[in-house]
Scaffold this motif. Structure first.
Motif, PDB file in Angstrom:
ATOM      1  N   ILE A 196       0.809  -1.182   0.000  1.00 24.20           N
ATOM      2  CA  ILE A 196       0.000   0.000   0.000  1.00 24.20           C
ATOM      3  C   ILE A 196       0.855   1.249   0.000  1.00 24.20           C
ATOM      4  N   SER A 200      -3.602   4.568  -1.893  1.00 21.17           N
ATOM      5  CA  SER A 200      -3.866   3.146  -1.697  1.00 21.17           C
ATOM      6  C   SER A 200      -4.908   2.584  -2.649  1.00 21.17           C
ATOM      7  N   ARG A 201      -5.564   3.461  -3.420  1.00 24.09           N
ATOM      8  CA  ARG A 201      -6.616   2.938  -4.284  1.00 24.09           C
ATOM      9  C   ARG A 201      -6.108   2.594  -5.668  1.00 24.09           C
ATOM     10  N   ALA A 215      -6.528  -0.859  -3.365  1.00 24.30           N
ATOM     11  CA  ALA A 215      -6.055  -1.419  -2.114  1.00 24.30           C
ATOM     12  C   ALA A 215      -6.831  -2.649  -1.729  1.00 24.30           C
ATOM     13  N   PHE A 228      -4.807  -5.416   6.342  1.00 23.70           N
ATOM     14  CA  PHE A 228      -4.703  -4.212   5.513  1.00 23.70           C
ATOM     15  C   PHE A 228      -4.015  -3.098   6.284  1.00 23.70           C
TER      16      PHE A 228
ATOM     17  N   ASN B 125      -3.888   9.783   5.130  1.00 26.46           N
ATOM     18  CA  ASN B 125      -3.613  10.765   4.086  1.00 26.46           C
ATOM     19  C   ASN B 125      -4.880  11.555   3.817  1.00 26.46           C
ATOM     20  N   ALA B 166      -7.857   8.409   2.444  1.00 31.91           N
ATOM     21  CA  ALA B 166      -7.913   7.369   1.424  1.00 31.91           C
ATOM     22  C   ALA B 166      -6.832   6.324   1.635  1.00 31.91           C
ATOM     23  N   THR B 167      -6.544   6.051   2.905  1.00 28.68           N
ATOM     24  CA  THR B 167      -5.571   5.006   3.221  1.00 28.68           C
ATOM     25  C   THR B 167      -6.314   3.683   3.368  1.00 28.68           C
ATOM     26  N   ALA B 168      -5.674   2.609   2.958  1.00 29.00           N
ATOM     27  CA  ALA B 168      -6.313   1.293   3.046  1.00 29.00           C
ATOM     28  C   ALA B 168      -6.488   0.873   4.501  1.00 29.00           C
ATOM     29  N   PRO B 169      -7.585   0.242   4.856  1.00 28.13           N
ATOM     30  CA  PRO B 169      -8.779   0.056   4.033  1.00 28.13           C
ATOM     31  C   PRO B 169      -9.599   1.345   3.963  1.00 28.13           C
ATOM     32  N   VAL B 170      -9.701   1.874   2.756  1.00 24.32           N
ATOM     33  CA  VAL B 170     -10.272   3.209   2.546  1.00 24.32           C
ATOM     34  C   VAL B 170     -11.645   3.370   3.211  1.00 24.32           C
TER      35      VAL B 170
END
Lengths: 259, 484
Positions: A196, A200-201, A215, A228, B125, B166-170
């Motif tokens: 990641i 992350s997308r 992600a 995750f 982020n 928007a960091t995983a898991p978003v």
């Protein structure tokens, strides 16, 4: 050139650290194969190795910096640690009242952690090794599908300031290892090798087919959001970063230890 | 000769005009270019953005020139109240849900400083929908705990935009409250109004059902199923009611900056008792007028404007209405001032209406008594009581007997209920309205008289008393009969 310098420093410290042979308890982890969260649909092999039962404590790290002045707070090179390095320690050789000797050492950079392990004739675990051991609960080597196991991990993520707790107070897992979940994040040797990125997308580095569009697309278990978060965390740090919730432990190859 | 002179003069004239026209055109071209292309807008000076917690917004930009605007924002993970007795570990921008409101104008050069508190467990982020660039800035702002990321962008399009982590898991970062609004005002600013507020809807997913007390964990399963336990304005049940209500005075114009953080649900935003004079559709440039309900997508926004003409409480709701009354999507805009009977006359009279029956005849609705059963066992009573409860009581007091915070009192572990069985019988038989205190919380609502037989009053109360930690009183039909 930089790498060479680092290598030289490390070797120098290693030689110096020969005398320093204190080592915490370790247990044997029998290797095997498992499918990690990312990057592959096929099993990844993990060899046999020994792993520290507990994360490295403040007291142990204090002993290390006593013997290795270059890792003291005031002397560490900026290249190897940012200004958060051992931030909560009172000074070079004193933990201060906020840090228990038996709590995990945190605010250490990857370079420091790596060298600590080397000086013990050990090394940092790889992501795969760490994740392999960490998927065990008390009774099963792979408890990832168990709801209670996942909930335990997630409730820890939602509990602030656990780094102040002492080692050995979580559960002893299948392999006899404590504190992989419930205390602090831990450095791995290849912490930033995958996954990641900042966005992350739509993974910014590497192969989008392998890794994580959104992600998630490349992950094998979309519900394993605890994992995750670990991967995201690893992706956010750099080797010189020192983070309050991040400690480490060491492993050793079995062959090597038999020598 | 004369002609020549004349034509020469004319020629000069033409040249002069041409030059003039050309001059105008060139300067005009420049202005147009700058207007249409914010990229070319010059910035003047440098200032730190004023940041405000919801429901407040920073001062309008007005006619100021584009500038270099420094935005400082801190990510904080902390436990806060979701509802009475229910808490949740929120991940926030600047410690509030939604995060601080950011106010800019088109052409601003924003220097964004995202700081992640050292106590944070996770990296974060920010993706600002107002950013033209990769990830809306997410990639450039990814930051570990105890670190700060700095990036810059130019505001290219006026409008009201959502920002979020928007960091995983978003989905989880959004579900935990990491969103807010950034306004990019057009050249010259928005038209002045009397009151401006910041309202943002969000849906939350907890391991426990709505109202289940204690610290609640995030439920990924419910989030994936889009089965929200809470749908709220400004981060919690009651975020815009009681002391948190918005206020205005009769005659004032009100502008609401309304966002929807989601993560999943779109909002049918409505203000009960008002018609939006203007809606900036989806927060963009298109204006609709005279709107009752406006759709706000998850990750979208709208600006609504209206003038308040009469006093009273205007209720902000998501008109997907079970969310409002059962999951928390309720807010109040309290309007004070003089009544205006031309606009709203209010209630004039109330009289009996009985088609086919003479008005003098009291409509007595006799409930047919079931043939009295000599002795009903407790088990039978409980079974019948449960049916009655499901039909008559469940909607308000909920299946768990926990009620709905701030609206309907709990029956579970209820001190009010356990203190006096005769009072409880009367409440069911005759109804109750006005203020009561249950388990330390004050409720002020109305429970209508239940149109059920004495037998069934006994059954349902027995059911309630023998459930959810109550004192196991068995209520008999005789006791109910005695109640006057």
């Amino acid at each position: 050139m930089k790498t060479l310098t680092r290598l030289a420093v490390c070797i120098a410290i290693m030689i110096q650290g020969q005398a320093y042979s204190q080592s915490g308890a370790m247990v044997e982890v029998r290797g095997g194969e498992f499918i990690p969260l990312y990057g592959t649909k096929t099993e990844v092999p993990v060899g046999n190795f020994l792993m520290d039962v507990y994360p490295v404590t403040n007291a142990e790290f204090l002993e290390f910096v006593e013997q290795n002045p270059r890792w003291r707070k005031s002397q560490v090179k900026q290249l190897f640690a940012d200004e958060n390095y051992l931030r909560s320690w009172k000074n070079d050789l004193s933990l201060g009242s906020d840090n228990l000797p038996n709590s995990p050492v945190t605010n250490v950079s990857w370079f420091a952690a790596k060298n600590y392990c080397e000086c013990q004739d050990k090394r940092l675990p790889s992501i795969d090794e760490w994740e392999y051991v960490a998927m065990a609960n008390e009774t099963s080597p792979d408890a990832r599908s168990e709801k209670s196991y996942n909930q335990y991990i997630l409730s820890w993520y939602e509990t602030p300031n656990t780094f102040k707790n002492t080692v050995g107070n979580t559960f002893k897992n299948y392999w006899g290892v404590f504190d992989l979940h419930g205390l602090v994040w831990e450095w791995t040797s290849d912490f930033n090798s995958v996954m990641i990125g900042g966005e992350s997308r739509q993974d910014s580095t590497g192969d989008n087919n392998l890794f994580c569009g959104a992600a998630a697309v490349g992950a094998t278990d979309l519900m394993n959001y605890a994992a995750f978060m670990r991967y995201a965390f690893r992706g956010s740090v750099k080797a010189r970063y020192s983070v309050k919730n991040l400690g480490f432990r060491c492993v050793r190859d079995i062959e090597k230890s038999n020598l | 000769m004369k002609n020549f002179k004349h034509s020469k003069k004319r020629l000069a004239c033409v040249f002069f005009l041409a030059a003039l026209v050309a001059g105008i055109f060139t300067s005009c071209d420049k202005a147009v270019a700058a207007k249409e292309n914010p990229e070319l807008m010059k910035v003047y000076g440098e200032s730190e953005a004023e940041m405000t917690s919801p429901p407040m917004v920073p001062r309008p930009v007005g006619k100021r020139a584009a500038t270099k605007l420094i935005v400082n924002m801190e990510v904080v993970e902390k436990e806060m109240e979701m509802s009475d007795g229910v808490s949740y570990v929120y991940w926030t921008f600047d410690g509030t849900v939604p995060g601080s409101f950011i106010r800019t104008r088109v052409g601003d050069e924003v220097e964004f400083h995202l700081k992640n508190h050292p106590d944070s467990k996770l990296p974060h982020n920010i993706d600002l929908h107002a950013v033209t660039g990769p990830g809306g800035g997410a990639e450039s702002s990814f930051v570990a705990p105890g670190h700060e990321a700095v990036f810059t962008f130019k505001t290219m399009n006026p409008g009201l935009y959502v920002y979020h982590c928007a960091t995983a898991p978003v989905g989880m970062h959004i579900a935990n409250g990491m969103y807010g609004l950034i306004l990019v005002e057009p050249e010259g600013g928005l038209e002045p109004v009397d009151k401006e507020y910041y309202v943002m809807q969000g849906d939350f997913y907890t391991e426990g059902e709505n109202g289940e007390r204690g610290l609640q964990a995030f439920s990924m399963q419910k989030a994936v199923d889009e089965d929200a336990d809470y749908v709220v304005f400004n981060g919690k049940v009651g975020g815009l009611t009681g002391d948190n209500a918005l206020t205005a005075k009769v005659g004032e114009t009100v502008r609401l900056f309304v966002g929807n953080g989601g993560p999943n649900l779109v909002s049918s935003f409505h203000v009960i008792g008002e018609i939006f004079d203007k809606v900036y559709l989806e927060g963009g440039a298109m204006i609709n007028e005279n709107v009752q309900t406006t759709l706000i997508p998850a990750g979208g926004a709208a600006i609504v404007e209206f003038k308040v003409e009469v006093p009273g409480n205007l209720v902000l709701v998501d008109h997907s209405i079970f969310r409002a009354f059962n999951k928390g999507a309720l807010g109040i805009l309290k309007v004070e001032g003089e009544e205006n009977e031309k606009v709203f006359g209010g209630k004039i009279e109330e009289k009996v209406y009985n088609p086919g029956v003479t008005a003098t005849e009291e409509a007595t609705e006799e409930v047919t008594e079931d043939a009295p059963v000599a002795s009903t066992s407790l088990a039978q009573k409980m079974e019948r009581g449960k049916q009655i409860y499901t039909q008559n009581c469940l909607a308000c007091h909920q299946a768990t007997g926990n009620g709905i915070p701030n609206a309907f009192p709990p029956l579970a572990n209820s001190d009010y209920l356990n203190a006096d069985v005769h009072r409880a019988i009367e409440v069911v038989k005759f109804g109750l309205s006005g203020e009561i205190e249950v388990n330390g919380n004050v409720y002020n609502s109305a429970m209508p008289k239940q149109n059920i037989s004495d037998e069934d009053v006994a059954n349902v109360l027995t059911y309630v008393y023998n459930n959810w930690g109550n004192n196991k009183t068995e209520v008999t039909a005789e006791m109910v009969k005695k109640a006057k």
